[in-house]
Design an enzyme around this catalytic site. Structure first.
Site, PDB file in Angstrom:
ATOM      1  N   LYS A 128       0.828  -1.190   0.000  1.00  0.00           N
ATOM      2  CA  LYS A 128       0.000   0.000   0.000  1.00  0.00           C
ATOM      3  C   LYS A 128       0.868   1.249   0.000  1.00  0.00           C
ATOM      4  O   LYS A 128       2.000   1.145   0.500  1.00  0.00           O
ATOM      5  CB  LYS A 128      -0.979   0.018   1.179  1.00  0.00           C
ATOM      6  CG  LYS A 128      -0.410  -0.287   2.565  1.00  0.00           C
ATOM      7  CD  LYS A 128       0.656   0.508   3.213  1.00  0.00           C
ATOM      8  CE  LYS A 128       0.603   1.966   3.383  1.00  0.00           C
ATOM      9  NZ  LYS A 128       1.832   2.523   4.052  1.00  0.00           N
ATOM     10  N   TYR A 213      -4.296   4.001   6.108  1.00  0.00           N
ATOM     11  CA  TYR A 213      -4.826   3.209   7.232  1.00  0.00           C
ATOM     12  C   TYR A 213      -6.124   3.820   7.751  1.00  0.00           C
ATOM     13  O   TYR A 213      -7.077   3.109   8.080  1.00  0.00           O
ATOM     14  CB  TYR A 213      -3.806   3.124   8.368  1.00  0.00           C
ATOM     15  CG  TYR A 213      -2.613   2.273   8.035  1.00  0.00           C
ATOM     16  CD1 TYR A 213      -2.670   0.892   8.149  1.00  0.00           C
ATOM     17  CD2 TYR A 213      -1.439   2.849   7.583  1.00  0.00           C
ATOM     18  CE1 TYR A 213      -1.582   0.107   7.823  1.00  0.00           C
ATOM     19  CE2 TYR A 213      -0.342   2.074   7.254  1.00  0.00           C
ATOM     20  CZ  TYR A 213      -0.416   0.706   7.376  1.00  0.00           C
ATOM     21  OH  TYR A 213       0.652  -0.084   7.044  1.00  0.00           O
TER      22      TYR A 213
END
Ligand code: NAD
Length: 368
Positions: A128, A213
């Protein structure tokens, strides 16, 4: 994704369907991963995790530093033919030991190495953020589809017991109807020369790194897709670390149920928190998404209760993530955090930046 569907996919991925059509246990041979990028995460975090895996093993390393690559290969008993540079990476197509390529490079290199891996006939785990633009994410998905290879994003929190238990509690109504989510992620960036502070390599600032996140948590905790976003950036441009990318950015997501998520990320303080407020109580995690040592409690009727989640099937969240893709490759199942999931986030990331830039709410549901 709802929890029942997740469980179904996780168990489906653990099986393969034989020629008879009868599900049977996956063959024993663990699938081989090539780790691309021997930095803090690839070398320091992921490679040691193969010791905790059942269905995955380290099969090759790809690095711009030949001495480091050879040292790591020797430490893990890899043959010389399984050490690659960025220049000869494409010849990995001829290495039958490698089933999956795991891209652990700076963000702007994710698309190139995912596409090259797919063209070499390998499945891909990509860190990510999936890439630095929606267009890149779409090209990565298309390349993996064309090559008939799996693409999974390294969203390890989907395998992390505290986050899984919080999702389960939220869906089970433990806090009533979720009305509000609050989530902040950040750490203090040190050197102005770090690639995370260079737009060309990182694609953006704290949002591209820790903000992912917060964004992910808002989506997986509510189980909803946002319909609108309003964002505001706050960066001290006199700080030499933040000449190219943002420090602090906050954004509000509106969900179809009426729930709101207040999300934030920053590069000038350490924070790691998720709060779910329901009309009957709260579920709170702090730290929420760390590698280990996460902590969770629920609050209801004025009483707080510490929650210890049940141990997951995997030894660690990383092993769960690595083995999940290996099992999906074996069974043909789609990973629970596929390329499409990374693309959904990147669409929202682009809308967050646009909202901050234009000073207005951006609709995500196609309405004017
Ligand atoms: P890092 O700087 O420690 O490592 C990056 C690696 O890429 C190094 O081996 C470096 O040599 C190599 N590299 C190749 N070309 C480079 C270039 N032009 N500039 C800089 N480095 C170059 O970074 P990291 O912390 O390992 O992060 C790598 C990726 O992993 C990032 O996308 C990051 O978002 C992701 N990450 C994910 C998690 C997680 O918990 N899922 C944690 C940390 C990092």
């Amino acid at each position: 994704m709802d929890i029942a569907r997740r469980d179904l996919l996780l168990s489906a991925a653990a099986l393969t369907v034989g020629a008879s059509g009868i599900a049977r246990a996956a063959p024993d041979r663990p699938l081989g991963y090539a780790i691309v990028g021997l930095g803090t995460y690839g070398l320091g975090v992921i490679i040691p995790q193969f010791a905790n895996c059942t269905h995955s093993r380290l099969a090759a390393v790809v690095s711009g530093d030949p001495a480091k690559a050879q040292r790591v290969a020797a430490e893990h008993g890899l043959p010389a033919r399984s050490v690659y540079s960025y220049a000869n990476f494409d010849s990995i197509r001829d290495n039958p030991d490698v089933d999956i390529v795991y891209v652990c490079l700076p963000n702007s290199m994710h698309a190139e190495y995912t596409i090259r891996a797919a063209k070499a006939g390998k499945h891909v785990m990509c860190e990510k953020p999936m890439a630095v633009s929606v267009a890149e994410c779409e090209a990565m998905i298309a390349a993996c589809k064309r090559a008939n290879r799996k693409l999974m994003i390294g969203y390890r929190c989907h395998f992390e017991p505290f986050n899984l238990e919080a999702m389960r509690l939220a869906r089970s109504g433990a806090a009533g109807k979720i009305r509000y989510v609050r989530t902040e992620h950040g750490f203090t960036q040190g050197s102005p020369s770090a690639w995370r502070l260079k737009r060309a390599l990182a694609g953006g600032g704290s949002l591209m790194d820790m903000g992912v996140y917060s964004l992910q948590a808002a989506r997986y905790m509510t189980g909803e897709e946002p319909i609108a976003v309003t964002a505001r950036e706050s960066t001290d441009r006199r700080d030499p670390r933040f000449t190219e990318v943002e420090d602090m950015i906050e954004w509000t997501l509106e969900f179809p149920s009426g729930a709101i998520a207040g999300c934030q990320s920053m590069y000038s303080a350490n924070q790691n928190h998720i709060l779910l407020m329901g009309d009957k109580g709260r579920i709170e995690l702090e730290p929420a998404t760390r590698y280990d040592g996460n902590h969770m409690w629920t609050g209801r009727d004025g009483r707080e209760r510490e929650v210890t989640p049940p141990a997951g099937p995997a030894k660690t969240q990383f092993a769960g993530q690595l083995d999940h893709l290996a099992q999906c490759v074996r069974s043909g199942a789609e990973p629970i955090v596929s390329g499409e999931e990374g693309l959904r986030d990147m669409r929202i990331v682009e809308a967050i930046y646009r909202s901050a830039r234009e000073g207005r709410t951006i609709r995500l549901d196609g309405r004017a």
